[in-house]
Enzyme design. Structure first.
Site, PDB file in Angstrom:
ATOM      1  N   ILE A  17      16.329  16.873 -31.191  1.00 15.57           N
ATOM      2  CA  ILE A  17      16.593  18.003 -30.154  1.00 15.57           C
ATOM      3  C   ILE A  17      17.522  17.475 -29.331  1.00 15.57           C
ATOM      4  CG2 ILE A  17      14.477  17.713 -28.397  1.00 15.57           C
ATOM      5  CD1 ILE A  17      15.946  21.320 -30.127  1.00 15.57           C
ATOM      6  N   GLY A  38       6.028  14.140 -27.617  1.00 19.50           N
ATOM      7  CA  GLY A  38       6.571  15.235 -28.573  1.00 19.50           C
ATOM      8  C   GLY A  38       8.276  15.265 -27.558  1.00 19.50           C
ATOM      9  N   ASP A  40       9.094  17.704 -25.316  1.00 15.98           N
ATOM     10  CA  ASP A  40       9.080  17.711 -23.659  1.00 15.98           C
ATOM     11  C   ASP A  40       9.510  16.131 -23.044  1.00 15.98           C
ATOM     12  OD1 ASP A  40       9.096  18.640 -21.902  1.00 15.98           O
ATOM     13  OD2 ASP A  40       6.710  18.266 -22.162  1.00 15.98           O
ATOM     14  N   SER A 130       5.200  24.982 -30.640  1.00 14.64           N
ATOM     15  CA  SER A 130       3.995  24.436 -30.534  1.00 14.64           C
ATOM     16  C   SER A 130       3.401  23.533 -32.376  1.00 14.64           C
ATOM     17  CB  SER A 130       3.068  26.561 -30.644  1.00 14.64           C
ATOM     18  OG  SER A 130       3.471  26.547 -29.586  1.00 14.64           O
ATOM     19  N   THR A 131       4.332  22.980 -33.036  1.00 16.09           N
ATOM     20  CA  THR A 131       3.710  22.955 -34.001  1.00 16.09           C
ATOM     21  C   THR A 131       3.059  21.247 -34.344  1.00 16.09           C
ATOM     22  OG1 THR A 131       6.093  22.605 -34.946  1.00 16.09           O
ATOM     23  CG2 THR A 131       5.560  24.365 -35.142  1.00 16.09           C
TER      24      THR A 131
HETATM   25  N1  APR Z   1      13.612  16.445 -31.440  1.00 17.58           N
HETATM   26  C1  APR Z   1      13.082  17.649 -32.558  1.00 17.58           C
HETATM   27  N2  APR Z   1      11.750  18.419 -32.662  1.00 17.58           N
HETATM   28  C2  APR Z   1      11.058  16.826 -32.326  1.00 17.58           C
HETATM   29  C3  APR Z   1      11.170  15.418 -31.337  1.00 17.58           C
HETATM   30  C4  APR Z   1      12.730  15.638 -31.216  1.00 17.58           C
HETATM   31  N3  APR Z   1      12.994  14.680 -30.432  1.00 17.58           N
HETATM   32  N4  APR Z   1       9.877  14.910 -31.227  1.00 17.58           N
HETATM   33  C5  APR Z   1       9.353  16.050 -31.993  1.00 17.58           C
HETATM   34  N5  APR Z   1       9.019  16.559 -32.188  1.00 17.58           N
HETATM   35  C6  APR Z   1       8.394  17.703 -33.180  1.00 17.58           C
HETATM   36  C7  APR Z   1       7.401  18.051 -33.539  1.00 17.58           C
HETATM   37  O1  APR Z   1       7.534  17.117 -34.928  1.00 17.58           O
HETATM   38  C8  APR Z   1       6.734  19.115 -33.737  1.00 17.58           C
HETATM   39  O2  APR Z   1       6.959  19.219 -34.481  1.00 17.58           O
HETATM   40  O3  APR Z   1       8.542  18.956 -32.623  1.00 17.58           O
HETATM   41  C9  APR Z   1       7.605  19.984 -32.833  1.00 17.58           C
HETATM   42  C10 APR Z   1       6.855  20.201 -31.896  1.00 17.58           C
HETATM   43  O4  APR Z   1       5.493  19.346 -31.231  1.00 17.58           O
HETATM   44  P1  APR Z   1       5.844  18.783 -29.153  1.00 17.58           P
HETATM   45  O5  APR Z   1       6.450  18.062 -28.759  1.00 17.58           O
HETATM   46  O6  APR Z   1       4.170  18.242 -29.824  1.00 17.58           O
HETATM   47  O7  APR Z   1       5.373  20.083 -28.940  1.00 17.58           O
HETATM   48  P2  APR Z   1       4.510  21.200 -28.918  1.00 17.58           P
HETATM   49  O8  APR Z   1       3.423  21.347 -30.240  1.00 17.58           O
HETATM   50  O9  APR Z   1       4.772  23.089 -28.785  1.00 17.58           O
HETATM   51  O10 APR Z   1       3.470  20.555 -27.624  1.00 17.58           O
HETATM   52  C11 APR Z   1       3.256  20.964 -26.312  1.00 17.58           C
HETATM   53  O11 APR Z   1       3.012  18.813 -25.900  1.00 17.58           O
HETATM   54  O12 APR Z   1       4.528  16.997 -25.452  1.00 17.58           O
HETATM   55  C12 APR Z   1       3.364  18.184 -24.778  1.00 17.58           C
HETATM   56  O13 APR Z   1       4.018  18.505 -22.339  1.00 17.58           O
HETATM   57  C13 APR Z   1       4.206  18.880 -24.075  1.00 17.58           C
HETATM   58  O14 APR Z   1       2.124  19.443 -23.052  1.00 17.58           O
HETATM   59  C14 APR Z   1       2.729  19.712 -24.430  1.00 17.58           C
HETATM   60  C15 APR Z   1       2.526  19.810 -25.677  1.00 17.58           C
END
Ligand code: APR
Length: 186
Positions: A17, A38, A40, A130-131
């Site tokens: 991303i 992740g 974030d 959220s995945t």
């Molecule tokens: N670019 C794109 N997609 C990504 C990246 C990246 N750099 N890193 C991880 N992903 C994908 C993961 O494979 C997952 O399918 O993004 C998706 C969302 O995963 P998370 O980042 O864990 O987000 P989410 O499930 O919404 O959880 C949010 O996680 O990091 C914490 O602060 C955040 O508490 C919040 C929670």
């Protein structure tokens, strides 16, 4: 993979991303807007420390929440090439409250697109909100995200490109099937 809707294009890419050249980048944030792992973590690292300072300027409630689940807050994007980061708080998935999670996941996509228009952004990159840590089942999440975005671009002018940035080939395939299967409801 791409699909043309009445007012814009939905595109799926496999990638990171933080590498996207869109006007807006959507973050999969938490209610505290305090950064995390992740997506974030990747966004905060790439944007630099200014991003956290900007996030912490939103007032917090008694539980430290700066953005409720299902809502979004927008900040400038620090060192990223985007104009803004739209911090979107998706639901943590709990099977017992699946209906509520579905509603919140849809809403967060719609509100992110509205926020992008308010900030004069024409292109938006979304992760699969959220995945990951929030454990939303990928097939349901893909269907909800694709339906929310395709319906929006079918009805509303203002955004010319929405790009879903999928991190894993398996997630890309699930999103591709949802995009392929999507039909307008009218
Ligand atoms: N670019 C794109 N997609 C990504 C990246 C990246 N750099 N890193 C991880 N992903 C994908 C993961 O494979 C997952 O399918 O993004 C998706 C969302 O995963 P998370 O980042 O864990 O987000 P989410 O499930 O919404 O959880 C949010 O996680 O990091 C914490 O602060 C955040 O508490 C919040 C929670």
């Amino acid at each position: 993979m791409k699909r043309n809707l009445r007012h814009g294009v939905v595109e799926l890419v496999l990638g990171n991303i933080v590498d996207q050249d869109t006007d807006a980048i959507v973050n999969a944030a938490n209610t505290k807007l305090a950064g995390g792992g992740g997506v974030d973590g990747a966004i905060h690292r790439a944007a630099g420390p200014t991003l956290k300072e900007l996030c912490l300027q939103f007032p917090a409630d008694d539980h430290g929440r700066r953005c409720r689940t299902g809502n979004v807050k927008t900040t400038p994007a620090g060192n990223l090439s985007a104009k803004v980061v739209i911090h979107a708080v998706g639901p943590f998935y709990n099977e017992r409250y699946a209906d509520r999670a579905h509603t919140q996941l849809r809403q967060v996509h719609e509100l992110a697109l509205k926020a992008a228009i308010e900030h004069e952004c024409r292109s938006v990159a979304f992760p699969a909100i959220s995945t990951g840590a929030y454990r939303f089942p990928i097939a349901d999440a893909a269907q909800i995200a694709i339906d929310a975005v395709c319906t929006f671009l079918d009805k509303t002018k203002g955004i010319s490109l929405v790009r879903f940035v999928l991190y894993k080939p398996s997630q890309f395939d699930v999103f591709a099937k949802s995009l392929d299967d999507w039909k307008p409801k009218h």
